[in-house]
Design a protein around this motif. Sequence first.
Motif, PDB file in Angstrom:
ATOM      1  N   GLU A  16       7.467 -11.982  -1.134  1.00 15.23           N
ATOM      2  CA  GLU A  16       7.606 -12.101  -2.584  1.00 15.23           C
ATOM      3  C   GLU A  16       6.241 -12.254  -3.261  1.00 15.23           C
ATOM      4  O   GLU A  16       5.980 -11.646  -4.301  1.00 15.23           O
ATOM      5  CB  GLU A  16       8.490 -13.301  -2.920  1.00 15.23           C
ATOM      6  N   TYR A  17       5.375 -13.049  -2.648  1.00 16.84           N
ATOM      7  CA  TYR A  17       4.041 -13.254  -3.220  1.00 16.84           C
ATOM      8  C   TYR A  17       3.255 -11.949  -3.260  1.00 16.84           C
ATOM      9  O   TYR A  17       2.633 -11.611  -4.270  1.00 16.84           O
ATOM     10  CB  TYR A  17       3.276 -14.301  -2.413  1.00 16.84           C
ATOM     11  N   ALA A  18       3.284 -11.211  -2.164  1.00 12.86           N
ATOM     12  CA  ALA A  18       2.543  -9.952  -2.090  1.00 12.86           C
ATOM     13  C   ALA A  18       3.068  -8.932  -3.098  1.00 12.86           C
ATOM     14  O   ALA A  18       2.280  -8.253  -3.774  1.00 12.86           O
ATOM     15  CB  ALA A  18       2.610  -9.385  -0.675  1.00 12.86           C
ATOM     16  N   ILE A  19       4.382  -8.825  -3.195  1.00 15.97           N
ATOM     17  CA  ILE A  19       4.989  -7.866  -4.129  1.00 15.97           C
ATOM     18  C   ILE A  19       4.646  -8.237  -5.571  1.00 15.97           C
ATOM     19  O   ILE A  19       4.264  -7.378  -6.379  1.00 15.97           O
ATOM     20  CB  ILE A  19       6.512  -7.802  -3.919  1.00 15.97           C
ATOM     21  N   ASN A  20       4.749  -9.533  -5.897  1.00 15.74           N
ATOM     22  CA  ASN A  20       4.429  -9.979  -7.252  1.00 15.74           C
ATOM     23  C   ASN A  20       2.957  -9.800  -7.591  1.00 15.74           C
ATOM     24  O   ASN A  20       2.590  -9.605  -8.756  1.00 15.74           O
ATOM     25  CB  ASN A  20       4.829 -11.448  -7.432  1.00 15.74           C
ATOM     26  N   ALA A  21       2.110  -9.866  -6.563  1.00 14.86           N
ATOM     27  CA  ALA A  21       0.674  -9.669  -6.768  1.00 14.86           C
ATOM     28  C   ALA A  21       0.292  -8.195  -6.743  1.00 14.86           C
ATOM     29  O   ALA A  21      -0.889  -7.850  -6.899  1.00 14.86           O
ATOM     30  CB  ALA A  21      -0.110 -10.430  -5.699  1.00 14.86           C
ATOM     31  N   ASN A  22       1.294  -7.340  -6.523  1.00 15.87           N
ATOM     32  CA  ASN A  22       1.074  -5.893  -6.449  1.00 15.87           C
ATOM     33  C   ASN A  22       0.086  -5.535  -5.333  1.00 15.87           C
ATOM     34  O   ASN A  22      -0.765  -4.668  -5.502  1.00 15.87           O
ATOM     35  CB  ASN A  22       0.568  -5.354  -7.795  1.00 15.87           C
ATOM     36  N   MET A  23       0.223  -6.207  -4.199  1.00 14.22           N
ATOM     37  CA  MET A  23      -0.631  -5.950  -3.040  1.00 14.22           C
ATOM     38  C   MET A  23       0.178  -5.267  -1.943  1.00 14.22           C
ATOM     39  O   MET A  23       1.409  -5.350  -1.916  1.00 14.22           O
ATOM     40  CB  MET A  23      -1.240  -7.260  -2.528  1.00 14.22           C
ATOM     41  N   GLU A  24      -0.530  -4.607  -1.025  1.00  7.17           N
ATOM     42  CA  GLU A  24       0.127  -3.756  -0.038  1.00  7.17           C
ATOM     43  C   GLU A  24       0.488  -4.467   1.271  1.00  7.17           C
ATOM     44  O   GLU A  24       1.295  -3.965   2.046  1.00  7.17           O
ATOM     45  CB  GLU A  24      -0.778  -2.558   0.284  1.00  7.17           C
ATOM     46  N   GLY A  47       7.591  -6.940   7.032  1.00  5.03           N
ATOM     47  CA  GLY A  47       7.740  -5.492   6.956  1.00  5.03           C
ATOM     48  C   GLY A  47       6.602  -4.837   6.200  1.00  5.03           C
ATOM     49  O   GLY A  47       6.473  -3.604   6.192  1.00  5.03           O
ATOM     50  N   LEU A  48       5.747  -5.646   5.578  1.00  4.27           N
ATOM     51  CA  LEU A  48       4.578  -5.114   4.872  1.00  4.27           C
ATOM     52  C   LEU A  48       3.448  -4.877   5.875  1.00  4.27           C
ATOM     53  O   LEU A  48       3.423  -5.474   6.959  1.00  4.27           O
ATOM     54  CB  LEU A  48       4.123  -6.092   3.786  1.00  4.27           C
ATOM     55  N   LYS A  49       2.522  -4.037   5.495  1.00  7.92           N
ATOM     56  CA  LYS A  49       1.414  -3.728   6.398  1.00  7.92           C
ATOM     57  C   LYS A  49       0.643  -4.994   6.746  1.00  7.92           C
ATOM     58  O   LYS A  49       0.329  -5.805   5.873  1.00  7.92           O
ATOM     59  CB  LYS A  49       0.499  -2.700   5.751  1.00  7.92           C
ATOM     60  N   THR A  50       0.364  -5.145   8.027  1.00  9.10           N
ATOM     61  CA  THR A  50      -0.347  -6.323   8.517  1.00  9.10           C
ATOM     62  C   THR A  50      -1.487  -5.871   9.430  1.00  9.10           C
ATOM     63  O   THR A  50      -1.244  -5.249  10.464  1.00  9.10           O
ATOM     64  CB  THR A  50       0.594  -7.258   9.286  1.00  9.10           C
ATOM     65  N   LEU A  51      -2.704  -6.177   9.010  1.00  8.09           N
ATOM     66  CA  LEU A  51      -3.888  -5.786   9.780  1.00  8.09           C
ATOM     67  C   LEU A  51      -4.422  -7.000  10.527  1.00  8.09           C
ATOM     68  O   LEU A  51      -4.788  -8.008   9.926  1.00  8.09           O
ATOM     69  CB  LEU A  51      -4.966  -5.234   8.842  1.00  8.09           C
ATOM     70  N   CYS A  52      -4.464  -6.903  11.843  1.00  6.81           N
ATOM     71  CA  CYS A  52      -5.013  -7.958  12.697  1.00  6.81           C
ATOM     72  C   CYS A  52      -6.467  -7.619  13.016  1.00  6.81           C
ATOM     73  O   CYS A  52      -6.746  -6.537  13.539  1.00  6.81           O
ATOM     74  CB  CYS A  52      -4.214  -8.058  13.992  1.00  6.81           C
ATOM     75  N   HIS A 131      -8.022  -2.150   1.446  1.00  5.35           N
ATOM     76  CA  HIS A 131      -6.621  -1.731   1.582  1.00  5.35           C
ATOM     77  C   HIS A 131      -5.656  -2.405   0.612  1.00  5.35           C
ATOM     78  O   HIS A 131      -4.455  -2.181   0.696  1.00  5.35           O
ATOM     79  CB  HIS A 131      -6.144  -2.032   3.012  1.00  5.35           C
ATOM     80  N   ARG A 132      -6.164  -3.218  -0.290  1.00  4.66           N
ATOM     81  CA  ARG A 132      -5.314  -3.983  -1.202  1.00  4.66           C
ATOM     82  C   ARG A 132      -4.391  -4.927  -0.430  1.00  4.66           C
ATOM     83  O   ARG A 132      -3.183  -4.961  -0.639  1.00  4.66           O
ATOM     84  CB  ARG A 132      -4.501  -3.067  -2.126  1.00  4.66           C
ATOM     85  N   TYR A 133      -5.016  -5.681   0.477  1.00  4.49           N
ATOM     86  CA  TYR A 133      -4.298  -6.665   1.272  1.00  4.49           C
ATOM     87  C   TYR A 133      -4.666  -8.072   0.799  1.00  4.49           C
ATOM     88  O   TYR A 133      -5.693  -8.278   0.153  1.00  4.49           O
ATOM     89  CB  TYR A 133      -4.669  -6.551   2.754  1.00  4.49           C
ATOM     90  N   LEU A 134      -3.835  -9.025   1.161  1.00  7.99           N
ATOM     91  CA  LEU A 134      -4.116 -10.439   0.936  1.00  7.99           C
ATOM     92  C   LEU A 134      -4.626 -11.055   2.242  1.00  7.99           C
ATOM     93  O   LEU A 134      -4.106 -10.752   3.319  1.00  7.99           O
ATOM     94  CB  LEU A 134      -2.845 -11.174   0.510  1.00  7.99           C
TER      95      LEU A 134
END
Length: 262
Positions: A16-24, A47-52, A131-134
């Motif tokens: 929810e936080y990522a979607i509300n922040a308009n992040m990928e 289910g959102l992109k996760t970069l390790c 990548h517009r990630y948090l």
Amino acid sequence: MQTEKVIDHIVNWLKEYAINANMEGFVVGISGGIDSAVTSSLCARTGLKTLCVEMPIHQAESQVTRAQEHITQLKKKYTNVSNTNVDLTPVFEELKSVFPKIPDSAQLDLSLANTRARLRMSTLYYFAGLHRYLVAGTGNKVEDFGVGFYTKYGDGGVDLSPIANLLKSEVYTIAKFLKVPVSIQNAAPTDGLFGDSRSDEDQIGASYDELEWAMKMKEEGKNSNDFKGREKEVFKIFIHLNTVNQHKMNPIPVCNIPIELL
């Protein structure tokens, strides 16, 4: 703790936080430790992109092996997970070479350890911006709000903290439920910032179980005179660290100018 419900709550909160922040999606620094393994697993479950991101700096082989084992397992389970490795050892060494030369000391060791953490923070934000990630923090409640066992603007420099309301013991419970590699569950917690085998307990002087107990005692209004022996020693360690590290836990102080001077 209702483990499965807690996991679902955190995952929904992250998404929810990522979607509300308009992040990928999310980027997580993977150390081979329990906290980063749990955090990345929770991010992956959104289910959102996760970069390790692995960011070794003179890292112990055992830490590298555990990190790679976890990433391999996570990628097999979640198609939204990707990974990259950025060897920061030469960057760290080059940075050290341009610093003024001073005699070896405990303060030098600590300053360089914190420099490692801040190089990693910059690296995570590079990928986050790309990548517009948090940037997902990996600190737990005892570290972040108990003893302040993290680097200011290092591993403390994050966009959101999914497990900062969980005690270390609760992080282990979630790790077991999520089937984090046993090698990580059994490894002694370490920040890996000194290039040797010292554990968190070696640095702090108390185990996380002891610190959780001391944190609870403080919340109940106890003081050191209420205890004897090892309990008294642990409580004093906790109170000392909690006091001297308030500058990490509190907002940055702002000098308010009187209106009549403006």
